[in-house]
Design an enzyme around this catalytic site. Structure first.
Site, PDB file in Angstrom:
ATOM      1  N   LYS A  23       0.938  -1.427  -0.078  1.00 18.54           N
ATOM      2  CA  LYS A  23      -0.055   0.369   0.016  1.00 18.54           C
ATOM      3  C   LYS A  23       0.794   1.344   0.238  1.00 18.54           C
ATOM      4  O   LYS A  23       0.656   1.761  -0.821  1.00 18.54           O
ATOM      5  CB  LYS A  23      -1.338  -0.163   1.336  1.00 18.54           C
ATOM      6  CG  LYS A  23      -1.628   1.237   1.264  1.00 18.54           C
ATOM      7  CD  LYS A  23      -3.423   1.069   2.861  1.00 18.54           C
ATOM      8  CE  LYS A  23      -3.746   1.914   2.512  1.00 18.54           C
ATOM      9  NZ  LYS A  23      -2.983   3.524   2.462  1.00 18.54           N
ATOM     10  N   ASN A  24       1.424   1.455   0.697  1.00 20.25           N
ATOM     11  CA  ASN A  24       2.517   2.406   1.143  1.00 20.25           C
ATOM     12  C   ASN A  24       4.130   2.766  -0.213  1.00 20.25           C
ATOM     13  O   ASN A  24       4.136   3.703  -0.114  1.00 20.25           O
ATOM     14  CB  ASN A  24       2.862   2.882   2.747  1.00 20.25           C
ATOM     15  CG  ASN A  24       1.405   2.994   3.299  1.00 20.25           C
ATOM     16  OD1 ASN A  24       0.846   3.101   3.202  1.00 20.25           O
ATOM     17  ND2 ASN A  24       2.112   3.898   4.751  1.00 20.25           N
ATOM     18  N   ARG A  94      -7.371   6.908  -2.308  1.00 23.50           N
ATOM     19  CA  ARG A  94      -6.962   7.979  -2.784  1.00 23.50           C
ATOM     20  C   ARG A  94      -5.571   7.932  -3.853  1.00 23.50           C
ATOM     21  O   ARG A  94      -5.032   8.841  -4.279  1.00 23.50           O
ATOM     22  CB  ARG A  94      -6.589   8.635  -0.929  1.00 23.50           C
ATOM     23  CG  ARG A  94      -6.171  10.281  -0.992  1.00 23.50           C
ATOM     24  CD  ARG A  94      -5.981  10.494   0.011  1.00 23.50           C
ATOM     25  NE  ARG A  94      -5.026  11.664  -0.143  1.00 23.50           N
ATOM     26  CZ  ARG A  94      -5.826  12.817  -0.934  1.00 23.50           C
ATOM     27  NH1 ARG A  94      -6.898  13.274  -0.602  1.00 23.50           N
ATOM     28  NH2 ARG A  94      -5.039  14.088  -0.817  1.00 23.50           N
ATOM     29  N   ASP A 118     -11.523  11.346   2.996  1.00 26.42           N
ATOM     30  CA  ASP A 118     -11.853  10.643   3.917  1.00 26.42           C
ATOM     31  C   ASP A 118     -12.478  11.189   5.132  1.00 26.42           C
ATOM     32  O   ASP A 118     -12.153  11.446   5.499  1.00 26.42           O
ATOM     33  CB  ASP A 118     -10.497   9.620   3.404  1.00 26.42           C
ATOM     34  CG  ASP A 118      -9.562  10.121   3.558  1.00 26.42           C
ATOM     35  OD1 ASP A 118      -9.604  10.270   5.074  1.00 26.42           O
ATOM     36  OD2 ASP A 118      -8.335   9.433   3.226  1.00 26.42           O
ATOM     37  N   ASP A 306       0.490   6.691  10.895  1.00 26.99           N
ATOM     38  CA  ASP A 306      -0.744   5.342  11.199  1.00 26.99           C
ATOM     39  C   ASP A 306      -0.190   4.273  12.026  1.00 26.99           C
ATOM     40  O   ASP A 306      -0.563   3.378  12.341  1.00 26.99           O
ATOM     41  CB  ASP A 306       0.415   5.143   9.649  1.00 26.99           C
ATOM     42  CG  ASP A 306      -0.061   5.249   8.314  1.00 26.99           C
ATOM     43  OD1 ASP A 306      -1.018   6.436   7.917  1.00 26.99           O
ATOM     44  OD2 ASP A 306       0.352   4.775   7.233  1.00 26.99           O
TER      45      ASP A 306
END
Ligand code: UD1
Length: 421
Positions: A23-24, A94, A118, A306
């Site tokens: 994801k990151n 996003r 969001d 996070d």
């Protein structure tokens, strides 16, 4: 029912390997593959919902995207490309905004839907826009689409108001093919930025200083597709450390680097979890109930935002009280009401929360609101009496390929139950 089902099952014990930082880091490298006409191969990627969304964006643009082996993805950006990312796809995730820089650099134009806000607060794009404009792009928002075009992107000196991860990535991926030198000041220093820059340099880009606040990019004519291995997921590693803090025990996490988690390890150390490096990761041990320590989130190398929901879940179970301050996002405490359902004692005002540890949480049905908040509820369930059901688990699936499996491998009683097909 679709949920994570969690029951306390004593201390954790054993070894797990983290997945790639799909994801990151991975999503950004998938988008950056658009810069190199030809076939790029990315390894250490894992199927998470956000990657599915990014692959749909790539296909809409006209790039091929196929799994060609276990955790191995091939992106064919030979072209021709349609430089457009539509609303239906961008709203799913996003990070689709990360195609803006590469499309502008490669095609001289891009139309990308505005992603909107969001569950963790408003997320502006002004720094992305100002940086691209400084490089010579014309940008306007028309009917919800960011319409960007440029004759030639030119290197520029850009000072970011805040070290935004996304803006740093978008500007970096635009600057690699710009004419002349770009200097990005107050750039984000996250390890995922260094991983992206190393990937781009291996494709032929000329980037120096990634990982520091000043990144210099000397534009080149073209990039060549390569094979690349995406870094291990430090957020997943940190999640397992937090789980060890909540449940107690001793765990070894492979495939990550302690220097990517220094501030988290420092804070957890002050709280009573000893974290030390191993040749391929780290090991953590917690012999008694941990105690409270104040935490404030900051851009890297500070305590990552996070981890904030996760550390709140941990603090809810330790001895004493702590203040948690969120400095990166303006509305990231929505999950606190879910922890209240489990008996947590947390008072939140604006960017601050006072967390008073309780002797025992109590299992309850709770709802995930975003990826890390969902993971925090799963982790909280490890120290709760009875059963915790984390509903809307798809939020967690957006970033964690197999959180239940990893915790289960460490002896936790966590299951990801799905509705019948
Ligand atoms: C990325 C990460 C996310 C992490 C965040 C901060 C991914 C897919 N997501 O998100 O997990 O929590 O970094 O480490 O990698 N901002 C502006 N103007 C801009 C850009 C950002 O005001 O032009 C603000 C945002 O509203 C937010 C802050 O800057 O308050 C940080 O955002 P940013 O670092 O850009 O986060 P993302 O890249 O979206």
């Amino acid at each position: 029912m679709d949920a994570f089902v969690v029951r306390a099952n004593g201390p954790l014990s054993g070894t797990v390997r983290v997945c790639g930082a799909t994801k990151n880091a991975g999503l950004k490298q998938v988008a950056a593959a658009l810069l190199a006409p030809g076939v790029t191969l990315l390894r250490n990627l894992h199927p998470v919902l956000d990657l599915d969304a990014m692959l749909d964006v790539m296909r809409a643009i006209g790039a091929g995207a196929e799994w060609t082996g276990e955790n191995e993805l091939t992106i064919d950006a030979s072209g021709p490309l349609t430089p457009e990312a539509p609303y239906e796809l961008v709203t799913r995730m996003r990070a689709s905004i990360n195609v803006l820089g590469p499309l502008l650099a490669r095609c001289g134009e891009a139309r990308v839907a505005m992603p909107g806000g969001d569950n963790i607060g408003s997320r502006k794009l002004d720094m992305h826009f100002r940086g691209l404009q400084a490089m010579g792009a014309d940008l306007e928002i028309v009917h919800g689409l960011i319409e960007a075009r440029c004759r030639t992107l030119c290197g520029a000196r850009i000072v970011l108001d805040f070290p935004s991860v996304g803006a740093t990535e978008n500007l970096l991926t635009a600057a690699v093919l710009a004419k002349g030198q770009t200097v990005l000041d107050n750039a984000a220093r996250e390890p995922e930025i260094s991983d992206l820059a190393a990937f781009l340099n291996r494709m032929g880009a000329q980037i120096s200083g990634a990982g520091s606040s000043t990144i210099e990019v000397d534009g080149v004519e073209s990039l060549t597709p390569i094979e690349n291995e995406v870094m291990g997921d430090r957020i997943e590693a940190g999640t397992i450390l937090m789980a060890c803090g909540v449940a107690g025990g001793e765990v070894t996490v492979e495939g990550t680097r302690l220097d990517h988690l220094e501030m988290v390890a420092l804070k957890l150390g002050e709280m009573g979890l000893d974290v030390s490096p191993t040749p391929d990761g780290l090991t953590a041990r917690c012999d008694e109930r941990m105690h409270a320590v104040d935490v404030a989130t900051l851009p890297y190398p500070g305590f990552a935002t996070d981890f904030m929901p996760l550390v709140v879940a941990l603090l809810a179970t330790v001895v004493g009280s702590a203040i948690v301050t969120e400095n990166v996002f303006d509305n990231r405490f929505g999950f606190v009401d879910e922890l209240h359902r489990m008996g947590a004692d947390i008072r939140n005002e604006g960017r601050h929360a006072v967390v008073r540890g309780v002797d025992r949480l109590s299992g309850a049905p709770v709802r995930a609101q975003d990826v890390r908040a969902g993971a925090a509820l799963v982790v909280a369930g490890l120290a709760a009496d009875g059963e915790t059901r984390v509903l809307d688990p798809y939020h967690v699936d957006r970033g964690y390929p197999d959180l239940a499996g990893q915790l289960h491998a460490l002896g936790a009683d966590v299951r990801r139950v799905r509705p019948p097909a």
